[in-house]
Write a protein that holds these residues in place. Structure first.
Motif, PDB file in Angstrom:
ATOM      1  N   ILE A 117       6.053 -36.357  11.678  1.00 38.23           N
ATOM      2  CA  ILE A 117       7.162 -37.277  10.960  1.00 38.23           C
ATOM      3  C   ILE A 117       7.673 -38.365  11.648  1.00 38.23           C
ATOM      4  CG2 ILE A 117       9.185 -37.152   9.368  1.00 38.23           C
ATOM      5  CD1 ILE A 117       8.492 -34.277   8.758  1.00 38.23           C
ATOM      6  N   ALA A 118       8.227 -38.192  12.863  1.00 38.15           N
ATOM      7  CA  ALA A 118       8.866 -39.114  13.337  1.00 38.15           C
ATOM      8  C   ALA A 118       7.923 -40.389  13.817  1.00 38.15           C
ATOM      9  CB  ALA A 118       9.414 -38.554  14.888  1.00 38.15           C
ATOM     10  N   GLU A 136       2.135 -36.276   7.042  1.00 34.90           N
ATOM     11  CA  GLU A 136       3.306 -36.131   7.769  1.00 34.90           C
ATOM     12  C   GLU A 136       3.905 -34.722   7.933  1.00 34.90           C
ATOM     13  OE1 GLU A 136       6.610 -38.868   6.561  1.00 34.90           O
ATOM     14  OE2 GLU A 136       5.155 -39.829   5.365  1.00 34.90           O
ATOM     15  N   GLY A 137       4.132 -34.144   9.100  1.00 35.88           N
ATOM     16  CA  GLY A 137       4.672 -32.923   9.351  1.00 35.88           C
ATOM     17  C   GLY A 137       3.449 -31.968   9.202  1.00 35.88           C
ATOM     18  N   PRO A 183       9.321 -48.888  10.667  1.00 28.98           N
ATOM     19  CA  PRO A 183      10.062 -50.091  11.533  1.00 28.98           C
ATOM     20  C   PRO A 183       9.181 -51.085  11.399  1.00 28.98           C
ATOM     21  CG  PRO A 183      10.980 -48.111  12.313  1.00 28.98           C
ATOM     22  CD  PRO A 183       9.708 -47.789  11.570  1.00 28.98           C
ATOM     23  N   TYR A 184       7.915 -50.834  12.056  1.00 29.44           N
ATOM     24  CA  TYR A 184       6.830 -51.922  12.194  1.00 29.44           C
ATOM     25  C   TYR A 184       6.664 -52.800  11.196  1.00 29.44           C
ATOM     26  CZ  TYR A 184       2.817 -54.207  13.900  1.00 29.44           C
ATOM     27  OH  TYR A 184       2.016 -55.349  14.513  1.00 29.44           O
ATOM     28  N   ALA A 185       6.302 -52.188   9.591  1.00 28.82           N
ATOM     29  CA  ALA A 185       6.127 -52.882   8.623  1.00 28.82           C
ATOM     30  C   ALA A 185       7.526 -53.506   8.240  1.00 28.82           C
ATOM     31  CB  ALA A 185       5.971 -51.808   7.671  1.00 28.82           C
ATOM     32  N   HIS A 243      -0.475 -41.150  15.564  1.00 31.48           N
ATOM     33  CA  HIS A 243      -0.081 -39.914  16.154  1.00 31.48           C
ATOM     34  C   HIS A 243      -0.781 -38.737  15.317  1.00 31.48           C
ATOM     35  CE1 HIS A 243       2.011 -36.238  16.525  1.00 31.48           C
ATOM     36  NE2 HIS A 243       2.113 -36.339  17.740  1.00 31.48           N
ATOM     37  N   VAL A 244      -1.369 -37.671  16.226  1.00 30.13           N
ATOM     38  CA  VAL A 244      -1.830 -36.563  15.519  1.00 30.13           C
ATOM     39  C   VAL A 244      -1.372 -35.365  16.436  1.00 30.13           C
ATOM     40  CG1 VAL A 244      -3.742 -37.476  14.268  1.00 30.13           C
ATOM     41  CG2 VAL A 244      -4.168 -36.713  16.619  1.00 30.13           C
ATOM     42  N   TYR A 245      -1.108 -34.148  16.086  1.00 34.77           N
ATOM     43  CA  TYR A 245      -0.574 -33.170  17.077  1.00 34.77           C
ATOM     44  C   TYR A 245      -2.029 -32.715  17.576  1.00 34.77           C
ATOM     45  CZ  TYR A 245       3.701 -32.492  14.078  1.00 34.77           C
ATOM     46  OH  TYR A 245       5.014 -32.937  13.562  1.00 34.77           O
TER      47      TYR A 245
END
Length: 210
Positions: free
Chosen positions: A18-19, A12-13, A27-29, A93-95
């Motif tokens: 992080i978003a 995360e980050g 929220p999905y969990a 997601h990955v940057y």
């Protein structure tokens, strides 16, 4: 900074937004937790046995809301997310600089490991079902809270012992100063990444050598 023999990354980050975790995964969990528990009673029984209180589902939902780093929660979240990834409802997601860095380090012969508060299963899902495809062939291993808290220097000592490497040979990258400090206390090289560009040692993984 001395030459590194291995890279250890936070998620995360650092590799991922992080978003994504806060706004999509959690929220999905939370949305699917009760139904998943009801439909998979045998699988979740040993997990629920580790959750205090008369209503473990309510406790787990409260833990999600409070972003608690409890291992049974992380384990159950991983199972729920696995189903979401398998059904195509989730993509990790990955940057943009993350896959580029992973390929660069892989080509240079540098093993890359992940250390995140999310379970190992959840880590593999993010990278295995990422928005750019399966990145797991570029990763050499994973560590989670079963090793220890990320702000505890002993956790990093356990990791380098497991890797059979000198602490100074491992470079850890995280967006949290407390984690970077803990890694440095254990003798690791460590960089604080600040993707907002306001501080830190680096602003993207593209700046992490070689």
């Amino acid at each position: 900074m001395t030459e590194s023999a291995a890279i250890l990354l936070d998620i995360e980050g650092t590799t991922s937004s992080i978003a994504f975790v806060a706004d999509e995964l959690f929220p999905y969990a939370a949305k699917h937790l009760a139904d998943f528990v009801a439909s998979n009673s045998e699988t979740v029984a040993p997990i629920l046995a580790q959750v205090p209180g008369d209503d473990p589902v309510a406790t787990l939902l409260a833990w999600i809301k409070d972003d608690r780093k409890e291992t049974p929660l992380k384990t159950l979240q991983g199972l729920i997310w696995a189903q979401g990834y398998a059904e195509g409802m989730l993509k990790g997601h990955v940057y943009p600089d993350t896959p580029e860095a992973l390929r660069r380090w892989h080509a240079a012969g540098l093993p890359v490991y992940i250390y995140s508060s999310g379970s190992i299963a959840a880590q593999k899902l993010i990278f295995g079902h990422s928005i750019v495809g399966d990145l797991t062939p570029l990763l050499s291993g994973y560590f989670d809270t079963t090793t220890g808290p990320k702000r505890d220097s002993d956790s990093y000592t356990k990791i380098v012992d497991a890797l059979d490497m000198a602490p100074s040979a491992v470079l850890f990258v995280s967006d949290l100063p407390a984690e970077v400090d803990a890694a440095r206390e254990a003798g690791l090289q460590a960089l604080l990444i600040d993707r907002g560009g306001q501080g830190g040692d680096v602003h993207s993984l593209a700046e992490v050598l070689p």
